[in-house]
Design a protein around this motif. Structure first.
Motif, PDB file in Angstrom:
ATOM      1  N   GLU A 241     -19.928 -55.589  -4.292  1.00  0.00           N
ATOM      2  CA  GLU A 241     -19.257 -56.897  -4.191  1.00  0.00           C
ATOM      3  C   GLU A 241     -19.815 -57.702  -3.021  1.00  0.00           C
ATOM      4  N   LEU A 244     -23.417 -58.949  -3.930  1.00  0.00           N
ATOM      5  CA  LEU A 244     -23.456 -60.077  -4.872  1.00  0.00           C
ATOM      6  C   LEU A 244     -23.041 -61.378  -4.191  1.00  0.00           C
ATOM      7  N   GLU A 273     -28.641 -51.897 -11.533  1.00  0.00           N
ATOM      8  CA  GLU A 273     -27.248 -52.320 -11.541  1.00  0.00           C
ATOM      9  C   GLU A 273     -27.075 -53.700 -10.919  1.00  0.00           C
ATOM     10  N   PHE A 274     -27.747 -53.920  -9.806  1.00  0.00           N
ATOM     11  CA  PHE A 274     -27.536 -55.152  -9.037  1.00  0.00           C
ATOM     12  C   PHE A 274     -28.234 -56.365  -9.653  1.00  0.00           C
ATOM     13  N   LYS A 277     -26.632 -58.376 -12.547  1.00  0.00           N
ATOM     14  CA  LYS A 277     -25.392 -59.046 -12.137  1.00  0.00           C
ATOM     15  C   LYS A 277     -25.694 -60.302 -11.325  1.00  0.00           C
ATOM     16  N   TYR A 280     -27.256 -62.948 -13.449  1.00  0.00           N
ATOM     17  CA  TYR A 280     -26.284 -63.696 -14.258  1.00  0.00           C
ATOM     18  C   TYR A 280     -25.703 -64.865 -13.461  1.00  0.00           C
ATOM     19  N   TYR A 281     -25.324 -64.599 -12.208  1.00  0.00           N
ATOM     20  CA  TYR A 281     -24.748 -65.662 -11.381  1.00  0.00           C
ATOM     21  C   TYR A 281     -25.808 -66.687 -10.974  1.00  0.00           C
ATOM     22  N   LEU A 304     -27.293 -60.081 -19.786  1.00  0.00           N
ATOM     23  CA  LEU A 304     -26.656 -60.926 -18.757  1.00  0.00           C
ATOM     24  C   LEU A 304     -27.547 -62.075 -18.303  1.00  0.00           C
ATOM     25  N   THR A 305     -28.848 -61.905 -18.462  1.00  0.00           N
ATOM     26  CA  THR A 305     -29.765 -62.945 -17.975  1.00  0.00           C
ATOM     27  C   THR A 305     -30.504 -63.636 -19.114  1.00  0.00           C
TER      28      THR A 305
END
Length: 446
Positions: A241, A244, A273-274, A277, A280-281, A304-305
């Motif tokens: 968390e 990110l 994993e990272f 994510k 995506y953001y 996600l991308t």
């Protein structure tokens, strides 16, 4: 010849205030800062009107969105300038501070006291708020300043300096201590850089080309604020968390500034994993990702991308200060490889690690040779105001008395002060026989 005469006139006026500034009382300096803040609010509409002229000219010339963002003034940014003035006013005055004092065996008391640098020439681009930041710090630290903003902000800077001068007149502060290069003639800067007899320090604040040009052509000592190729390393023992949020904030919150990250370095064991994510953001924020081979393979077909801006990175991308929604990504095998990457491609500005491992965090702190090094925080905090300095003249990447954000203390230098009571080196004074000479005072009369 006109540029030379104009430059000398500015420098001489600034220089003429140095002696008075060195003994100016703190309350006078504080009064002019608060009066300037008051006038900024009173003239807010006029400031925005003048700034719109600069924005219109910049848009006609096709300036990038990032530069237009740096140039723009609105209610929020004017209020921020007002707060800077109040913050600087509230800080202790460094001038005259005794840094240390010791007594020698012969009884001499030797110490160091902070004194102003003298006359500072600051050359900067795009951001008119620098006018207020630089002037406020120089006023409080009793330095005279010559402000040379970019041609793209001439109207904005002119009205801001007019406000400072109006406040100076009302408060009994030397008006010529804040001088403004009200000209877009590049020859004026060339001539100013020759005036090492009148100007003590030059601080260039802007793009790499500007800084190199100043450093190569100045006869005056230069404190350099080189480009901000800032790096963020996500360790395999990072809290996901935190990682990110920090990676997002350090790139997206305001990408057009020097303390935003340009390179994202990720440990191979956390990459799968990272990266999807954060990718995506980044996609949602419109960030273009320039990836090494490993990160490209992870991101290019990941759900996600999907539809994200993902392209293979070139070698030169890792050296680039994008100042935009673009980031270069590199996957590494361990922390040593990450530090080597930062040493090679970074600019020694601001670099960060995200890790829950104390030993790794301290290794990063100790071995990364940058002006500001972070554990578990965004590089966006490298800022004079955020560090509690009130404001900054720039962020020095030099290895001199000032490194990192330059606040009030960095605009002073120590001088030695010595208190004695007749001490003589090796006790050699007037020869004894000379002391005993009797002078016939009557014979000496005319």
């Amino acid at each position: 010849m006109e540029a030379k005469i104009y430059a000398e006139s500015l420098a001489k006026k600034a220089k003429s205030t140095v002696r008075k500034l060195s003994s100016l009382k703190t309350d006078i300096k504080n009064k002019v800062l608060l009066k300037t803040a008051e006038l900024l609010i009173a003239y807010k509409d006029k400031i925005i009107e003048e700034n719109k002229k600069d924005l219109a000219d910049a848009e006609k010339k096709g300036y990038s969105k990032a530069l237009l963002d740096r140039l723009a003034l609105d209610d929020k940014r004017i209020n921020q300038m007002v707060q800077v003035l109040k913050d600087v006013e509230s800080l202790p005055d460094p001038v005259g501070e005794i840094i240390s004092m010791w007594t020698r065996p012969n009884g001499l008391k030797v110490g160091q006291m902070r004194v102003p640098l003298g006359v500072i020439l600051i050359i900067y681009e795009a951001r008119p708020n620098v006018t207020i930041e630089a002037a406020s710090l120089c006023i409080k630290s009793s330095n005279a300043v010559i402000l040379k903003g970019g041609s793209e902000t001439i109207n904005s800077n002119r009205i801001l300096v007019d406000i400072i001068k109006e406040a100076s007149r009302e408060c009994g502060f030397p008006e010529d201590a804040v001088m403004f290069v009200d000209s877009t003639d590049k020859e004026v800067v060339t001539e100013l850089l020759k005036l090492d007899n009148l100007i003590d320090v030059v601080i260039p604040r802007g793009g790499e080309n500007l800084i190199r040009a100043v450093a190569e052509n100045s006869r005056i000592p230069v404190i350099k604020h080189y480009k901000g190729v800032c790096n963020l390393y996500i360790d395999d023992e990072a809290d996901m968390e935190k990682a990110l949020n920090i990676a997002y904030n350090a790139k997206v919150q305001r990408p057009s500034v020097c303390n935003a990250i340009e390179n994202l370095v990720v440990h191979k064991d956390i990459a799968k994993e990272f990266l999807p994510k954060i990718g995506y953001y980044y996609k949602k924020a419109g960030v273009e990702m320039r990836c090494d081979e490993i990160s490209y393979q992870i991101l290019k077909d990941h759900p996600l991308t999907n539809d994200a801006k993902i392209i293979p990175a070139k070698e030169e991308d890792y050296y680039e200060e994008f100042l935009d929604l673009i980031i270069a990504i590199k996957v590494v095998n361990n922390i040593d490889e990450a530090i080597e990457f930062i040493e090679k491609y970074g600019s020694h500005h601001s670099d960060a690690i995200v890790t829950e491992n104390y030993t790794k965090g301290m290794k990063f702190i100790n071995e990364v040779d940058s002006a500001a090094v972070y554990i578990n925080a965004s590089t966006r905090f490298t800022d004079g105001n955020e560090f509690g300095l009130g404001a900054e003249m720039g962020i020095s990447t030099d290895k001199i008395h000032a490194r990192g954000p330059m606040g009030l203390k960095e605009l002073t230098i120590p001088k030695f002060i010595v208190f004695g009571n007749g001490q003589l080196r090796e006790n050699v004074g007037i020869p004894k026989e000379e002391e005993e000479i009797n002078i016939d005072t009557e014979a000496c009369k005319l």
